[in-house]
Design an enzyme around this catalytic site. Structure first.
Site, short mmCIF file in Angstrom:
data_model
loop_
_atom_site.label_atom_id
_atom_site.label_comp_id
_atom_site.label_asym_id
_atom_site.label_seq_id
_atom_site.Cartn_x
_atom_site.Cartn_y
_atom_site.Cartn_z
N CYS A 188 -13.52 10.80 37.93
CA CYS A 188 -12.64 10.41 36.94
C CYS A 188 -11.21 10.97 37.65
O CYS A 188 -10.22 10.90 38.20
CB CYS A 188 -12.21 10.62 35.46
SG CYS A 188 -13.22 11.82 34.76
N ARG A 238 -23.78 18.06 38.14
CA ARG A 238 -23.77 18.68 37.03
C ARG A 238 -24.47 20.22 36.85
O ARG A 238 -26.20 19.24 36.55
CB ARG A 238 -23.99 17.29 36.21
CG ARG A 238 -22.92 17.17 35.99
CD ARG A 238 -22.36 15.87 34.56
NE ARG A 238 -22.39 15.22 34.67
CZ ARG A 238 -21.62 14.56 33.41
NH1 ARG A 238 -22.62 13.63 32.82
NH2 ARG A 238 -20.77 13.48 33.57
N GLN A 266 -23.36 7.31 38.64
CA GLN A 266 -23.05 6.50 36.77
C GLN A 266 -22.89 4.87 37.43
O GLN A 266 -21.66 4.92 38.81
CB GLN A 266 -22.51 7.02 36.56
CG GLN A 266 -22.52 8.49 35.66
CD GLN A 266 -21.55 9.31 34.57
OE1 GLN A 266 -20.43 9.00 35.14
NE2 GLN A 266 -22.08 9.07 33.94
N ASP A 286 -20.10 3.87 36.98
CA ASP A 286 -18.79 4.49 36.98
C ASP A 286 -17.76 3.89 37.16
O ASP A 286 -17.74 3.06 38.01
CB ASP A 286 -18.43 5.56 37.11
CG ASP A 286 -17.82 6.74 36.28
OD1 ASP A 286 -17.89 6.23 34.91
OD2 ASP A 286 -17.61 7.50 36.92
N HIS A 336 -13.36 3.32 35.74
CA HIS A 336 -11.52 3.94 35.62
C HIS A 336 -10.92 2.61 35.64
O HIS A 336 -10.86 1.73 36.26
CB HIS A 336 -12.08 4.87 36.20
CG HIS A 336 -12.57 6.37 35.61
ND1 HIS A 336 -13.16 6.43 36.40
CD2 HIS A 336 -12.57 6.51 34.38
CE1 HIS A 336 -13.96 7.42 36.18
NE2 HIS A 336 -14.09 8.25 35.34
N LYS A 383 -14.01 7.64 21.41
CA LYS A 383 -15.20 6.67 21.86
C LYS A 383 -16.26 5.69 21.69
O LYS A 383 -16.18 6.69 19.91
CB LYS A 383 -15.76 8.27 23.26
CG LYS A 383 -16.27 8.85 22.11
CD LYS A 383 -17.28 9.76 23.28
CE LYS A 383 -17.96 10.94 22.02
NZ LYS A 383 -18.84 11.10 22.46
N HIS A 410 -12.09 4.97 30.62
CA HIS A 410 -13.34 5.59 31.57
C HIS A 410 -14.67 4.93 31.21
O HIS A 410 -14.98 4.77 29.58
CB HIS A 410 -13.96 6.95 31.00
CG HIS A 410 -12.85 8.24 31.27
ND1 HIS A 410 -13.28 9.06 32.06
CD2 HIS A 410 -11.63 8.71 30.36
CE1 HIS A 410 -12.37 10.03 32.07
NE2 HIS A 410 -11.06 9.79 31.01
#
Length: 643
Positions: free
Chosen positions: A337, A366, A384, A386, A388, A468, A514
């Site tokens: 992000c 991570r 991911q 992923d 945005h 979320k 997200h």
RNA sequence: GCCGAUGUAGCUCAACGGUAGAGCAGCGGAUUUGUAAUCCGUUGGUUGGAGGUUCAAGUCCUCUCAUCGGCUCCA
């Protein structure tokens, strides 16, 4: 003598002298019912069968058929286990012993660890206590007395509980022989009511007192119990079967991925595993085209200035890989992000461009604490699916509605029909105005209700920047895995001072959503391996077709067929080794290859192949054209079926 | 990170403190095979790593790494 009126589940009521017990009520109906009763439910609350009833009430006797029975049975097993531990190891202090989904556990404080042999001894002692048929009795008492009792018995954990619970509610203890436990109940009326072949001690594990890692670590004994030996055995068999589809075992057996000590918790995908991985990514890319996403590629390593700006340096640093180079501190990205915010901020935007959907399959790193990592499902290096979404506040609802559809459509492909949905709302410590939070939560809530989704609300469990929605599926071993997540974020756009030019020609702040559908590709693949027990649907299978020539003279024709199939886009190998067909079939079956094509003299003559599927065996002869047409149809539709 | 367990050939597993082994896989050969294991031969090991105890360590001790079961954590 005063009388009470007891109303039974069938609506009839009877009059009993005050102080009559559920046991006596049961006997008045049928001695067999009374004998079969484990406990009772009165006015909606569970009580012991010997608990005197002192006012008009409803009463339902709980037998093994009642849904409440198993929990009570297991809880009494937990006491039985603690009783046995105290007899064998008087120095052990008892903590708590609740019922859990598949059984129960009990926590003890003892210096020496429990060994597997100790577990066997404890189990044997439990059976001895059953044989004694010791009555189990409830006693209600002021908390001060309960605390004093446990202080005398040198049970500090129970004493602490008596003090804490006693401030708000009346307390009770349950006594069986010399063993006292602080417990709300109810319990079976005697130890003899536990059947000696219906429980099993499973494992020992460390667990912090009250679940707080600052507290002392206790020893937890996990166990399970069922109302019948048959159900216990079925459960143990299920555990065995779950082990057979463990993705870590299948990953090795099928040659999909490996781990090396020099890259802890960072999976290597083999050529085969990478095929599955890339098919998953391709699926999302297909959806991205349809749903208007643009895919970007962003850096791995950033100056910590970025992470300070995003808040990660403050809130996420212990999970980041950091390095100092040229007297500058850098951080490997744990999330995409902040990078996407830089990208968005690098040029000016008009409200007409929004929503802007930026997707990224970038690798994330991570630092997960050692001891928490696991196969593919909890790793330190992953990607991911992923993205945005930068949008205007009024676009939130339609974007999220569309995400729900995307999640549903994606999961449907894999046969995940009922992911559990969690809706987490504003936490105490949050940013953003009341008004925008209300709008965000109302939007999510409205969408959830419109989807007629069954969801669980976790009040105050949202991210600090917004509410979320998480989607959770269960794997083969019953573990729940969070896959998709959708988060509304008003924080990062603020921190990065993102804006677009609105219709009034004034700068406005975008909202960020997200979202990940599969979540981590690694985790998703791990869950899929277990879900399919390694038998991937055709479109995902690393090797889709294996040709099995019977003798050397069939190899050339097999290669011709293989080229034809490869030309059609299928992943094919030819097993030309001079082995018997049974041997080759066995190997292909063990690798869970969807289609095996046996080729011998008959096939050679008729330009056909003999089809065998991994699931239904020999399907007889088909022409090559028919086979190709069928296989391609299955691949293109991403079918879960092979025929 | 914490508690506990495990670590021997690619895989599954043996070996009392006393010469590291088997099956499968691999490799070589024979066999030409019709839907879940053909036969013979054979390679393969710093017993996760580093120290220590001992005449002698896969085995006992210490440290360490990884994995497994949990706890805590999991934007």
């Amino acid at each position: 003598m005063p009388e009470i009126r007891v109303t039974l589940p069938d609506g009839t009521s009877k009059v009993f002298p005050s102080g009559a017990t559920p046991q006596q009520v049961g006997e008045s109906i049928s001695p067999r019912l009374a004998a079969a009763s484990l406990a009772a439910k009165s006015d909606g609350g569970l009580v012991d069968v010997y608990r005197p009833l002192d006012h008009d009430c409803t009463l339902e006797l709980i037998t093994e058929r009642s849904p409440d029975a198993l929990g009570i049975y297991r809880h009494t097993c937990a006491h039985l286990m603690a009783n046995a531990v105290k007899e064998l190891f008087p120095e052990a202090k008892i903590a708590i012993g609740p019922v859990i989904e598949d059984g129960f556990y009990y926590d003890f404080d003892r210096d020496a660890p429990f060994t597997p042999e100790d577990l066997e001894r404890i189990e044997a002692r439990m059976r001895e206590i059953i044989a004694r048929d010791t009555p189990i009795r409830r006693q209600e008492l002021p908390w001060q007395e309960a605390k004093a009792l446990f202080d005398r018995q040198q049970e500090p954990y129970k004493s602490e509980l008596a003090y804490e619970r006693g401030q708000n509610e009346p307390v009770s203890i349950y006594r069986q022989g010399a063993f006292d436990d602080f417990c709300r109940g109810p319990h079976l009326p005697s130890t003899g009511r536990i059947k000696p072949d219906t429980f099993k001690l499973l494992s020992v594990a460390g667990a912090y007192w009250k679940g707080d890692e600052h507290n002392k670590m206790l020893q937890r004994i996990y166990a399970t119990a069922f109302l019948s030996r048959k159900e216990l055995e079925e459960h143990l068999t299920r555990l065995e079967q779950a082990k057979a589809r463990d993705h870590r075992k299948l990953g090795r057996d099928l040659g999909l991925f490996m781990l090396h000590p020099w890259a802890p918790a960072s999976p290597f995908f083999t050529a085969k595993g990478a095929i599955v991985y890339n098919e998953l990514v391709d699926l999302m890319r297909e959806f991205y085209r349809e749903y208007g996403y643009q895919e970007v590629i962003t850096p791995q390593v950033f100056d910590v200035e970025l992470w300070k700006r995003s808040g990660h340096y403050e809130h996420y640093r212990e999970n980041m890989f950091l390095a100092e180079i040229d007297e500058r501190e850098f951080g490997l990205k744990p999330m995409n992000c902040p990078g996407h915010c830089l990208l968005y901020g690098s040029e000016s935007h008009s409200y007409r461009e929004l929503p802007l959907r930026i997707a990224d399959f970038g690798r994330l790193h991570r630092y997960e604490r050692s001891g928490v990592t696991q196969g593919l499902t909890r790793v330190r290096s992953f990607a991911q699916d992923d993205a945005h979404i930068f949008c205007r506040p009024e676009q939130i609802e339609s974007e999220i509605r569309s995400l729900f559809e995307l999640v549903r459509r994606t999961y449907e492909i894999f046969g995940f029909v009922d992911p559990h949905v969690y809706f987490s709302t504003r936490p105490e410590n949050s940013v953003g105005s009341d008004e925008i939070w209300q709008r965000a939560e109302a939007a999510l809530d409205g969408i959830l209700k419109a989807q007629e989704a069954v969801f669980t609300v976790n009040p105050g469990d949202g991210a600090f920047y917004g509410p979320k929605i998480d989607f959770v599926v269960k794997d083969a071993i019953g573990r729940e895995w969070q896959l998709a997540t959708i988060q509304l974020d008003f924080n990062l756009p603020e921190r990065f001072e993102l804006s677009y030019t609105g219709p009034e020609n004034a700068p406005e702040r975008p909202v960020m959503i997200h979202r990940a559908i599969m979540g981590s590709i690694e985790r998703f693949m791990g869950v899929l391996i277990e879900h399919f027990a390694g038998a991937f649907p055709l479109w995902l299978a690393p090797e889709q077709v294996r040709l099995l020539p019977i003798a050397d003279r069939h190899v050339a024709y097999s290669e011709v067929v293989a080229s034809r199939l490869r030309g059609a886009g299928l992943r094919v190998t030819v097993d030309a080794r001079p082995e018997k067909t049974g041997y080759k079939v066995r190997e292909a079956q063990l690798l869970k290859i969807p289609y095996m094509l046996v080729i011998g003299d008959r096939e050679l003559e008729s330009a056909s192949v003999s089809l065998r599927t991994r699931s239904t065996g020999d399907r007889g002869s088909v022409t090559v054209d028919t086979f190709v047409e069928m296989a391609l149809r299955r691949v293109e539709s991403r079918s879960l079926e092979l025929e």
